[in-house]
Design a protein around this motif. Structure first.
Motif, mmCIF file in Angstrom:
data_model
loop_
_atom_site.group_PDB
_atom_site.id
_atom_site.type_symbol
_atom_site.label_atom_id
_atom_site.label_comp_id
_atom_site.label_asym_id
_atom_site.label_seq_id
_atom_site.Cartn_x
_atom_site.Cartn_y
_atom_site.Cartn_z
ATOM 1 N N GLU A 1 0.798 -1.228 0.000
ATOM 2 C CA GLU A 1 0.000 0.000 0.000
ATOM 3 C C GLU A 1 0.830 1.277 0.000
ATOM 4 O O GLU A 1 0.351 2.324 -0.442
ATOM 5 C CB GLU A 1 -0.927 0.003 1.219
ATOM 6 N N HIS A 2 2.067 1.207 0.484
ATOM 7 C CA HIS A 2 2.794 2.455 0.765
ATOM 8 C C HIS A 2 4.143 2.594 0.072
ATOM 9 O O HIS A 2 4.840 3.591 0.311
ATOM 10 C CB HIS A 2 2.989 2.594 2.273
ATOM 11 N N PHE A 3 4.528 1.654 -0.763
ATOM 12 C CA PHE A 3 5.824 1.746 -1.426
ATOM 13 C C PHE A 3 5.662 1.759 -2.942
ATOM 14 O O PHE A 3 4.668 1.272 -3.489
ATOM 15 C CB PHE A 3 6.735 0.587 -0.999
ATOM 16 N N ASP A 4 6.670 2.331 -3.613
ATOM 17 C CA ASP A 4 6.698 2.377 -5.071
ATOM 18 C C ASP A 4 7.487 1.212 -5.656
ATOM 19 O O ASP A 4 7.210 0.762 -6.774
ATOM 20 C CB ASP A 4 7.340 3.697 -5.532
ATOM 21 N N TRP A 5 8.494 0.760 -4.894
ATOM 22 C CA TRP A 5 9.375 -0.326 -5.324
ATOM 23 C C TRP A 5 9.601 -1.286 -4.169
ATOM 24 O O TRP A 5 9.660 -0.862 -3.010
ATOM 25 C CB TRP A 5 10.758 0.215 -5.724
ATOM 26 N N ASN B 1 6.436 -1.823 -8.580
ATOM 27 C CA ASN B 1 7.697 -2.230 -9.199
ATOM 28 C C ASN B 1 8.435 -3.180 -8.263
ATOM 29 O O ASN B 1 8.630 -2.867 -7.085
ATOM 30 C CB ASN B 1 8.584 -1.015 -9.458
ATOM 31 N N ILE B 2 8.855 -4.325 -8.772
ATOM 32 C CA ILE B 2 9.579 -5.265 -7.913
ATOM 33 C C ILE B 2 10.824 -5.795 -8.604
ATOM 34 O O ILE B 2 10.895 -5.889 -9.829
ATOM 35 C CB ILE B 2 8.704 -6.448 -7.447
ATOM 36 N N CYS B 3 11.811 -6.133 -7.758
ATOM 37 C CA CYS B 3 12.996 -6.871 -8.186
ATOM 38 C C CYS B 3 13.043 -8.169 -7.393
ATOM 39 O O CYS B 3 12.675 -8.200 -6.215
ATOM 40 C CB CYS B 3 14.273 -6.077 -7.924
ATOM 41 N N VAL B 4 13.488 -9.221 -8.018
ATOM 42 C CA VAL B 4 13.689 -10.496 -7.342
ATOM 43 C C VAL B 4 15.096 -10.499 -6.745
ATOM 44 O O VAL B 4 16.080 -10.220 -7.447
ATOM 45 C CB VAL B 4 13.523 -11.680 -8.318
ATOM 46 N N ASN C 1 -0.557 -9.155 -12.382
ATOM 47 C CA ASN C 1 -0.671 -7.858 -13.045
ATOM 48 C C ASN C 1 -0.697 -6.648 -12.122
ATOM 49 O O ASN C 1 -0.660 -5.514 -12.597
ATOM 50 C CB ASN C 1 -1.887 -7.836 -13.983
ATOM 51 N N ARG C 2 -0.769 -6.850 -10.815
ATOM 52 C CA ARG C 2 -0.646 -5.714 -9.900
ATOM 53 C C ARG C 2 0.809 -5.485 -9.515
ATOM 54 O O ARG C 2 1.125 -4.601 -8.731
ATOM 55 C CB ARG C 2 -1.493 -5.927 -8.632
ATOM 56 N N LEU C 3 1.687 -6.306 -10.081
ATOM 57 C CA LEU C 3 3.120 -6.134 -9.928
ATOM 58 C C LEU C 3 3.729 -5.845 -11.295
ATOM 59 O O LEU C 3 3.230 -6.308 -12.312
ATOM 60 C CB LEU C 3 3.778 -7.395 -9.356
ATOM 61 N N LYS C 4 4.825 -5.085 -11.294
ATOM 62 C CA LYS C 4 5.596 -4.875 -12.518
ATOM 63 C C LYS C 4 7.000 -5.389 -12.247
ATOM 64 O O LYS C 4 7.773 -4.757 -11.514
ATOM 65 C CB LYS C 4 5.626 -3.402 -12.908
ATOM 66 N N LEU C 5 7.307 -6.552 -12.785
ATOM 67 C CA LEU C 5 8.615 -7.163 -12.564
ATOM 68 C C LEU C 5 9.652 -6.394 -13.363
ATOM 69 O O LEU C 5 9.627 -6.366 -14.591
ATOM 70 C CB LEU C 5 8.580 -8.628 -12.995
ATOM 71 N N ARG C 6 10.587 -5.755 -12.638
ATOM 72 C CA ARG C 6 11.546 -4.871 -13.283
ATOM 73 C C ARG C 6 12.934 -5.468 -13.442
ATOM 74 O O ARG C 6 13.672 -5.094 -14.361
ATOM 75 C CB ARG C 6 11.648 -3.564 -12.478
ATOM 76 N N GLY C 7 13.348 -6.361 -12.507
ATOM 77 C CA GLY C 7 14.694 -6.883 -12.634
ATOM 78 C C GLY C 7 15.131 -7.676 -11.425
ATOM 79 O O GLY C 7 14.302 -8.290 -10.742
#
Length: 233
Positions: free
Chosen positions: A93-97, A122-125, A154-160
């Motif tokens: 709820e409170h973070f961008d990445w 936006n997430i990174c593994v 789809n509520r996540l954007k896997l960035r790297g």
């Protein structure tokens, strides 16, 4: 010159020099100011000198700062610490990445709990690049399966990918570890994932990380000085 201004200028100069030496545009490397255990006032001072991305490890501390700094609407909040299952909702709820996803269960909970009113998270593994038993992160062997499972959420954007290699002062060893993450990202992109972020490199090894393609470097002490208080969750 103010201390935080001076330290930010020094870190930014290091990033610029490292990127230029690697034949890269310095604008392709984002500085995340790791602000765990620092008071909100320190973040406000860094913000005044142009810093926008801040990395936090401890959830409640971060939420308190977000309230105190609510007027600074263009801060970009990055969660970079280990994630417990019972704390995924406020993170969603409170973070961008989020840089520290290393289990499908955590990714699923972040996906389910990300508000529809917000852009995808936006997430990174996080990868345990050296297979250290004391560190979080998924192994390189298990990485492709985890990425395949996360990609449809789809509520996540896997960035790297993100990694914290074993500490060493040997530049060749630093680069070898970061090269593993770079090659892992390239292998995933050959499968069509379109990942664009390598979150790697801190105060002691950011030059090696940038040489190997880091897009985000995470620096705390060299900006803010020593931790201001004992860490709490």
């Amino acid at each position: 010159m103010h201390k935080i201004d001076d330290q930010l200028a020094k870190v930014t100069a290091r990033i610029h020099q490292a990127a230029t030496a690697a034949g890269r545009n310095p604008q392709t490397v984002q500085l995340i100011a790791v602000s765990k255990t620092q008071p909100a006032q320190a973040l406000s001072e860094a913000y005044a000198w142009g810093q926008r991305a801040f990395g936090e490890n401890y959830l409640q501390e971060a939420l308190d700062k977000q309230v105190q700094l609510a007027g600074l609407t263009d801060i970009e909040w990055h969660f970079i610490g280990p994630i417990q299952s019972n704390k995924t909702r406020p993170i969603a709820e409170h973070f961008d990445w989020v840089h520290s996803v290393d289990r499908l269960k955590i990714a699923q909970r972040l996906h389910e709990q990300r508000p529809e009113s917000l852009p995808p998270l936006n997430i990174c593994v996080q990868v345990n690049i050296d297979d250290e038993t004391t560190k979080s992160g998924i192994s390189l062997i298990e990485l492709p399966a985890l990425v395949a499972a996360i990609a449809p959420l789809n509520r996540l954007k896997l960035r790297g990918l993100m990694a914290i290699p074993a500490a060493t002062n040997n530049t060749d060893q630093q680069r070898a570890a970061f090269a593993k993450l770079r090659l892992a990202l390239a292998a995933l992109n050959q499968q069509g994932y379109g990942l664009d972020c390598l979150s790697m490199g801190m105060s002691g090894d950011m030059e090696a990380a940038i040489a190997e393609g880091a897009t985000h470097v995470r620096v705390g002490t060299d900006i803010f000085g020593a931790r201001a208080k004992p860490a709490t969750a």
